[in-house]
Design an enzyme around this catalytic site. Sequence first.
Site, PDB file in Angstrom:
ATOM      1  N   GLY A 207     -12.010   5.787 -55.699  1.00  0.00           N
ATOM      2  CA  GLY A 207     -10.591   6.024 -56.055  1.00  0.00           C
ATOM      3  C   GLY A 207      -9.345   5.137 -56.174  1.00  0.00           C
ATOM      4  O   GLY A 207      -9.890   3.942 -55.701  1.00  0.00           O
TER       5      GLY A 207
ATOM      6  N   GLN B 145      -1.562   1.056 -56.080  1.00  0.00           N
ATOM      7  CA  GLN B 145      -2.470   0.048 -55.610  1.00  0.00           C
ATOM      8  C   GLN B 145      -2.486  -1.298 -56.701  1.00  0.00           C
ATOM      9  O   GLN B 145      -2.966  -2.479 -56.291  1.00  0.00           O
ATOM     10  CB  GLN B 145      -3.770   0.303 -55.310  1.00  0.00           C
ATOM     11  CG  GLN B 145      -3.841   1.264 -54.318  1.00  0.00           C
ATOM     12  CD  GLN B 145      -5.262   1.914 -53.786  1.00  0.00           C
ATOM     13  OE1 GLN B 145      -5.614   2.968 -54.512  1.00  0.00           O
ATOM     14  NE2 GLN B 145      -5.894   1.235 -53.017  1.00  0.00           N
TER      15      GLN B 145
ATOM     16  N   CYS C 287     -10.198   1.220 -47.495  1.00  0.00           N
ATOM     17  CA  CYS C 287      -9.411   1.211 -48.731  1.00  0.00           C
ATOM     18  C   CYS C 287      -9.260  -0.060 -49.115  1.00  0.00           C
ATOM     19  O   CYS C 287      -9.433  -1.009 -48.574  1.00  0.00           O
ATOM     20  CB  CYS C 287      -7.992   1.576 -47.987  1.00  0.00           C
ATOM     21  SG  CYS C 287      -6.669   1.604 -49.286  1.00  0.00           S
ATOM     22  N   LEU C 288      -9.247  -0.152 -50.524  1.00  0.00           N
ATOM     23  CA  LEU C 288      -9.375  -1.408 -51.341  1.00  0.00           C
ATOM     24  C   LEU C 288      -8.074  -2.075 -50.857  1.00  0.00           C
ATOM     25  O   LEU C 288      -7.842  -3.331 -51.098  1.00  0.00           O
ATOM     26  CB  LEU C 288      -9.325  -1.084 -52.910  1.00  0.00           C
ATOM     27  CG  LEU C 288     -10.847  -0.341 -53.292  1.00  0.00           C
ATOM     28  CD1 LEU C 288     -10.517  -0.113 -55.061  1.00  0.00           C
ATOM     29  CD2 LEU C 288     -12.081  -1.183 -53.102  1.00  0.00           C
TER      30      LEU C 288
ATOM     31  N   HIS D 211      -6.929  11.031 -49.669  1.00  0.00           N
ATOM     32  CA  HIS D 211      -6.696   9.458 -49.437  1.00  0.00           C
ATOM     33  C   HIS D 211      -5.666   9.022 -50.558  1.00  0.00           C
ATOM     34  O   HIS D 211      -4.753   8.197 -50.287  1.00  0.00           O
ATOM     35  CB  HIS D 211      -8.020   8.747 -49.531  1.00  0.00           C
ATOM     36  CG  HIS D 211      -7.843   7.244 -49.607  1.00  0.00           C
ATOM     37  ND1 HIS D 211      -8.199   6.675 -48.164  1.00  0.00           N
ATOM     38  CD2 HIS D 211      -7.503   6.468 -50.220  1.00  0.00           C
ATOM     39  CE1 HIS D 211      -8.251   5.338 -48.253  1.00  0.00           C
ATOM     40  NE2 HIS D 211      -7.702   5.310 -49.525  1.00  0.00           N
ATOM     41  N   GLU D 212      -6.088   9.436 -51.867  1.00  0.00           N
ATOM     42  CA  GLU D 212      -5.295   9.042 -53.052  1.00  0.00           C
ATOM     43  C   GLU D 212      -3.827   9.533 -53.223  1.00  0.00           C
ATOM     44  O   GLU D 212      -2.903   8.617 -53.483  1.00  0.00           O
ATOM     45  CB  GLU D 212      -6.115   9.053 -54.463  1.00  0.00           C
ATOM     46  CG  GLU D 212      -7.397   8.437 -54.681  1.00  0.00           C
ATOM     47  CD  GLU D 212      -7.510   6.959 -54.098  1.00  0.00           C
ATOM     48  OE1 GLU D 212      -6.412   6.629 -54.124  1.00  0.00           O
ATOM     49  OE2 GLU D 212      -8.473   6.714 -53.612  1.00  0.00           O
TER      50      GLU D 212
ATOM     51  N   HIS E  65      -1.414   7.953 -50.704  1.00  0.00           N
ATOM     52  CA  HIS E  65      -1.084   6.546 -51.467  1.00  0.00           C
ATOM     53  C   HIS E  65       0.242   6.852 -52.342  1.00  0.00           C
ATOM     54  O   HIS E  65       1.278   6.082 -52.297  1.00  0.00           O
ATOM     55  CB  HIS E  65      -2.130   6.028 -52.397  1.00  0.00           C
ATOM     56  CG  HIS E  65      -3.224   5.071 -51.678  1.00  0.00           C
ATOM     57  ND1 HIS E  65      -2.528   3.882 -50.810  1.00  0.00           N
ATOM     58  CD2 HIS E  65      -4.322   5.071 -51.634  1.00  0.00           C
ATOM     59  CE1 HIS E  65      -3.673   3.304 -50.525  1.00  0.00           C
ATOM     60  NE2 HIS E  65      -4.904   3.951 -50.929  1.00  0.00           N
TER      61      HIS E  65
HETATM   62  O1  GNR Z   1     -13.437   2.914 -52.345  1.00  0.00           O
HETATM   63  C1  GNR Z   1     -12.829   3.717 -51.714  1.00  0.00           C
HETATM   64  N1  GNR Z   1     -13.541   4.420 -50.681  1.00  0.00           N
HETATM   65  C2  GNR Z   1     -13.359   5.597 -50.046  1.00  0.00           C
HETATM   66  C3  GNR Z   1     -14.167   5.860 -48.949  1.00  0.00           C
HETATM   67  C4  GNR Z   1     -13.809   6.905 -48.075  1.00  0.00           C
HETATM   68  C5  GNR Z   1     -12.742   7.463 -48.209  1.00  0.00           C
HETATM   69  C6  GNR Z   1     -11.785   7.148 -49.320  1.00  0.00           C
HETATM   70  C7  GNR Z   1     -12.277   6.305 -49.991  1.00  0.00           C
HETATM   71  S1  GNR Z   1     -10.970   5.606 -51.192  1.00  0.00           S
HETATM   72  C8  GNR Z   1     -11.438   3.894 -51.313  1.00  0.00           C
HETATM   73  C9  GNR Z   1     -10.772   3.305 -52.683  1.00  0.00           C
HETATM   74  C10 GNR Z   1      -9.165   3.287 -52.317  1.00  0.00           C
HETATM   75  O2  GNR Z   1      -8.671   2.472 -51.402  1.00  0.00           O
HETATM   76  N2  GNR Z   1      -8.476   4.093 -52.878  1.00  0.00           N
HETATM   77  O3  GNR Z   1      -7.143   4.300 -52.636  1.00  0.00           O
HETATM   78 NI    NI Z   2      -6.857   3.511 -50.617  1.00  0.00          NI
END
Ligand code: GNR
Ligand code: NI
Length: 165
Positions: free
Chosen positions: A46, A51, A91-92, A133-134, A137
């Site tokens: 995601g 980001q 999270c990246l 999660h997104e 953000h």
């Molecule tokens: O790549 C991602 N893996 C992930 C794993 C578990 C829960 C959420 C994520 S999102 C993350 C990529 C990211 O940071 N998206 O904002």
């Molecule tokens: Ni993230």
Amino acid sequence: MAVRALRLEPDEILRKKSKPIEVVDDKIKELIEDMLDTMYEANGVGLAAVQIGVLKRVLVMDDMEDGSEPIVLINPEVTHTERMQRGTEGCLSIPNLRGIVRRPYITHVKALNENGEAVELVLEGFLSVVFHHELDHLDGILYTDKAIKTYHPDEDEDEDHQEEK
Ligand code: GNR
Ligand code: NI
């Protein structure tokens, strides 16, 4: 194809609220292409526009299951959730950390797609996790704000392939 630089914590842009998109024009479509390129390059599932430094309410997801298609959501809104789950997140924008977070198990979403058309979808399981999660953000929230615990995977996680020390 354009992979853009990922913004990493503690970049303060990650704490800002993203703004709704008013018109889905060619510039937004290019932004979406760059988000997908950047997500795939980083092996993410995601990505939110913030980001890559753009404070607009657009997110992309792809759970990388066989035959999966990317999901693109513009100005997403939650209309309903059911049940809760807890699972591991990363999270990246926060390298080398993991955390356990509680999220809805089922999430009904209303949004625009990459063509500016209204869509409604029901996300379940891992896709529901990634969506929240997104969405967080887009509101300047990081999973570490909500995590029950966080940990460094190299120290604590039972990895399949671990470097010999
Ligand atoms: O790549 C991602 N893996 C992930 C794993 C578990 C829960 C959420 C994520 S999102 C993350 C990529 C990211 O940071 N998206 O904002
Ligand atoms: Ni993230």
